[in-house]
Design a protein around this motif. Structure first.
Motif, short mmCIF file in Angstrom:
data_model
loop_
_atom_site.label_atom_id
_atom_site.label_comp_id
_atom_site.label_asym_id
_atom_site.label_seq_id
_atom_site.Cartn_x
_atom_site.Cartn_y
_atom_site.Cartn_z
N TYR A 143 0.83 -1.21 0.00
CA TYR A 143 0.00 0.00 0.00
C TYR A 143 0.86 1.26 0.00
N GLY A 144 1.97 1.24 0.74
CA GLY A 144 2.80 2.43 0.85
C GLY A 144 3.73 2.68 -0.31
N PHE A 148 -0.05 3.77 -2.99
CA PHE A 148 0.01 5.20 -2.69
C PHE A 148 1.47 5.64 -2.53
N VAL A 155 7.26 4.21 3.50
CA VAL A 155 5.81 4.12 3.68
C VAL A 155 5.36 5.32 4.49
N ILE A 159 -0.71 6.28 5.11
CA ILE A 159 -1.04 4.91 4.71
C ILE A 159 -1.38 4.05 5.92
#
Length: 210
Positions: A143-144, A148, A155, A159
């Motif tokens: 995700y990090g 995104f 990260v 997030i």
């Protein structure tokens, strides 16, 4: 990340699929820079869609949810950042299962935001004694770093807040779409700006139509 995923056995991969869907398949999607630049030229900022001649196309929540293959996503549960959220260090302690000392040692500042380097999270993914925590940290890293991306190789703090809600069935798709539209608009304004978003998912959506 691809190398780590390739080393995991079926048991660990199934644990990941169960909680976070089939995100890793998108790590194999190669971002064709020339195709992406061409695609961005068709983005219509006024109507927030791609315009190909007389045809308008735009990624939808339903399409992105399908592409993410996440069984725990509840479409009607949209992520919204609350006014009061735990500190970044607290969220990292909860996600990683590590001590406050470990977390505060590795938190860095990039510009106006806090973040944690991928190299430190990678060490946890490789050696954490708790299998579920290894999967959680790997998902947080995807995700990090991929979904995104903000600070290269790190990260971002924001997030961790969104990630904390995923376990409650909250859908990340509206946030992903919002960042995609924002970055496409920024690219169009700049003429040749850098796209900061989930390029692999956008290209997978594009290929699904053509």
């Amino acid at each position: 990340m691809k190398e780590i995923w390739g080393q995991w056995d079926d048991e660990v991969k199934q644990l990941f699929y169960c909680h976070y869907g089939d995100l890793p398949y998108l790590l194999d999607v190669k971002v064709n820079e020339h195709l992406f630049r061409a695609l961005a030229q068709y983005w219509n900022s006024a109507y927030s869609c791609f315009t190909f001649g007389k045809v308008d196309l735009v990624p939808t929540i339903e399409e992105y949810t399908t592409l993410l293959h996440c069984p725990k996503i509840q479409v009607d549960r949209i992520y919204a950042r609350p006014a009061n959220v735990p500190a970044f260090s607290e969220k990292l302690m909860n996600i990683t299962g590590m001590s406050e000392q470990w977390v505060t040692t590795w938190i860095k500042h990039k510009g106006d935001c806090k973040c944690i380097p991928w190299r430190n999270l990678r060490d946890l993914v490789l050696a954490h004694p708790d299998l579920k925590k290894r999967v959680d940290v790997f998902a947080l890293s995807i995700y990090g770093l991929v979904i995104f991306p903000k600070a290269l190789g790190h990260v971002d703090e924001a997030i961790a807040d969104l990630f904390d809600r995923l376990g409650k069935g909250t859908s990340p798709v509206p946030a992903i779409l919002a960042e995609t539209f924002r970055s496409l608009n920024a690219c169009r304004r700049a003429g040749e700006g850098r796209f900061i978003g989930y390029a692999q998912l956008l290209l997978s959506w594009f290929h699904s139509h053509f």
